[in-house]
Design a protein around this motif. Structure first.
Motif, mmCIF file in Angstrom:
data_model
loop_
_atom_site.group_PDB
_atom_site.id
_atom_site.type_symbol
_atom_site.label_atom_id
_atom_site.label_comp_id
_atom_site.label_asym_id
_atom_site.label_seq_id
_atom_site.Cartn_x
_atom_site.Cartn_y
_atom_site.Cartn_z
ATOM 1 N N ILE A 299 2.897 10.207 -38.399
ATOM 2 C CA ILE A 299 2.815 11.294 -37.587
ATOM 3 C C ILE A 299 1.286 11.808 -37.239
ATOM 4 C CG2 ILE A 299 2.432 13.577 -37.999
ATOM 5 C CD1 ILE A 299 4.737 13.469 -39.423
ATOM 6 N N GLU A 300 0.738 10.938 -38.201
ATOM 7 C CA GLU A 300 -1.264 10.781 -38.003
ATOM 8 C C GLU A 300 -1.410 9.581 -36.852
ATOM 9 O OE1 GLU A 300 -4.477 10.686 -41.255
ATOM 10 O OE2 GLU A 300 -2.771 10.890 -42.194
ATOM 11 N N CYS A 301 -1.282 9.239 -36.975
ATOM 12 C CA CYS A 301 -1.361 8.000 -36.339
ATOM 13 C C CYS A 301 -0.858 7.963 -34.809
ATOM 14 C CB CYS A 301 -0.603 6.872 -36.381
ATOM 15 S SG CYS A 301 -1.238 4.852 -35.396
ATOM 16 N N LYS B 257 -7.292 8.140 -28.550
ATOM 17 C CA LYS B 257 -8.680 6.903 -29.543
ATOM 18 C C LYS B 257 -9.764 6.898 -30.801
ATOM 19 C CE LYS B 257 -8.125 6.685 -24.357
ATOM 20 N NZ LYS B 257 -8.480 6.219 -23.028
ATOM 21 N N HIS B 258 -9.063 7.097 -32.015
ATOM 22 C CA HIS B 258 -10.272 7.219 -32.705
ATOM 23 C C HIS B 258 -9.267 6.139 -33.832
ATOM 24 C CE1 HIS B 258 -11.748 10.478 -32.704
ATOM 25 N NE2 HIS B 258 -10.478 11.449 -31.545
ATOM 26 N N LYS B 259 -9.847 4.782 -32.988
ATOM 27 C CA LYS B 259 -9.499 3.756 -34.241
ATOM 28 C C LYS B 259 -9.782 3.473 -35.236
ATOM 29 C CE LYS B 259 -8.123 1.308 -30.048
ATOM 30 N NZ LYS B 259 -6.727 1.362 -29.739
ATOM 31 N N ARG B 260 -10.662 3.946 -35.357
ATOM 32 C CA ARG B 260 -11.396 3.661 -37.025
ATOM 33 C C ARG B 260 -11.085 4.814 -38.406
ATOM 34 N NH1 ARG B 260 -17.754 3.236 -35.698
ATOM 35 N NH2 ARG B 260 -17.314 1.092 -34.668
ATOM 36 N N ASP B 261 -10.295 6.031 -37.835
ATOM 37 C CA ASP B 261 -10.193 6.215 -38.358
ATOM 38 C C ASP B 261 -8.190 6.861 -38.906
ATOM 39 O OD1 ASP B 261 -12.346 8.021 -37.695
ATOM 40 O OD2 ASP B 261 -11.201 8.981 -36.702
ATOM 41 N N ILE B 262 -8.162 5.629 -37.572
ATOM 42 C CA ILE B 262 -6.599 5.030 -37.884
ATOM 43 C C ILE B 262 -6.902 4.206 -39.315
ATOM 44 C CG2 ILE B 262 -4.638 3.636 -37.366
ATOM 45 C CD1 ILE B 262 -5.242 5.250 -34.275
ATOM 46 N N VAL B 263 -7.550 2.930 -39.349
ATOM 47 C CA VAL B 263 -7.672 2.279 -40.217
ATOM 48 C C VAL B 263 -7.974 3.004 -41.014
ATOM 49 C CG1 VAL B 263 -9.060 0.547 -40.851
ATOM 50 C CG2 VAL B 263 -7.668 0.293 -38.502
ATOM 51 N N ALA B 264 -9.150 3.332 -41.696
ATOM 52 C CA ALA B 264 -9.184 3.799 -42.482
ATOM 53 C C ALA B 264 -8.106 4.742 -43.196
ATOM 54 C CB ALA B 264 -9.993 5.010 -42.348
ATOM 55 N N SER B 265 -7.664 6.070 -42.396
ATOM 56 C CA SER B 265 -6.479 7.001 -43.169
ATOM 57 C C SER B 265 -5.605 5.195 -43.334
ATOM 58 C CB SER B 265 -6.247 7.936 -42.397
ATOM 59 O OG SER B 265 -5.391 6.980 -40.674
ATOM 60 N N GLY B 266 -5.089 4.451 -42.919
ATOM 61 C CA GLY B 266 -4.103 3.748 -43.467
ATOM 62 C C GLY B 266 -4.317 3.138 -44.896
ATOM 63 N N GLY B 267 -5.500 2.551 -44.785
ATOM 64 C CA GLY B 267 -6.005 2.401 -46.280
ATOM 65 C C GLY B 267 -6.002 2.859 -47.121
ATOM 66 N N PHE B 268 -6.105 4.223 -46.643
ATOM 67 C CA PHE B 268 -6.166 5.388 -48.177
ATOM 68 C C PHE B 268 -4.996 5.468 -48.602
ATOM 69 C CE2 PHE B 268 -10.577 6.657 -47.126
ATOM 70 C CZ PHE B 268 -11.505 6.298 -48.285
ATOM 71 N N LEU B 269 -4.046 5.798 -47.469
ATOM 72 C CA LEU B 269 -2.711 5.720 -47.158
ATOM 73 C C LEU B 269 -2.442 4.376 -47.985
ATOM 74 C CD1 LEU B 269 -0.167 7.773 -46.949
ATOM 75 C CD2 LEU B 269 -0.277 6.363 -45.258
ATOM 76 N N LEU B 270 -2.677 2.961 -47.858
ATOM 77 C CA LEU B 270 -1.851 2.248 -48.852
ATOM 78 C C LEU B 270 -1.843 2.318 -50.133
ATOM 79 C CD1 LEU B 270 -0.756 -0.371 -48.354
ATOM 80 C CD2 LEU B 270 -2.742 -1.693 -47.961
ATOM 81 N N ILE B 271 -3.506 2.513 -50.164
ATOM 82 C CA ILE B 271 -4.034 2.587 -51.877
ATOM 83 C C ILE B 271 -3.436 3.766 -52.604
ATOM 84 C CG2 ILE B 271 -5.657 3.649 -53.264
ATOM 85 C CD1 ILE B 271 -7.883 1.974 -51.234
#
Length: 76
Positions: free
Chosen positions: A16-18, A25-39
């Motif tokens: 949903i967030e992605c 077109k916020h690719k950095r935000d996708i990577v950051a939120s994915g990383g925090f979600l993974l943690i």
């Protein structure tokens, strides 16, 4: 069962967030939120499996204890 629910909820949340971030077109935000979600998912899995997770304070103490001893040795 709780573990599976946690994983499914994390995947749905990320999709949903992605989707909204991809439109903007916020690719950095996708990577950051994915990383925090993974943690967060890793911590959730460790909690569900009743494994002991060290506190952040103990990690900070481990890193800075030698520096503190060195500085104390210089000043004394």
């Amino acid at each position: 069962m709780l573990l599976v629910f946690c994983m499914i909820l994390a995947v749905i949340s990320f999709l949903i967030e992605c989707r909204s971030l991809k439109k903007q077109k916020h690719k950095r935000d996708i990577v950051a939120s994915g990383g925090f979600l993974l943690i967060g998912v890793i911590l959730c899995v460790l909690h569900v499996c009743h494994l002991k997770v060290p506190s952040p304070m103990s990690i900070i103490e481990y890193v800075f204890r030698p520096v503190s001893n060195y500085v104390a040795g210089i000043l004394s």
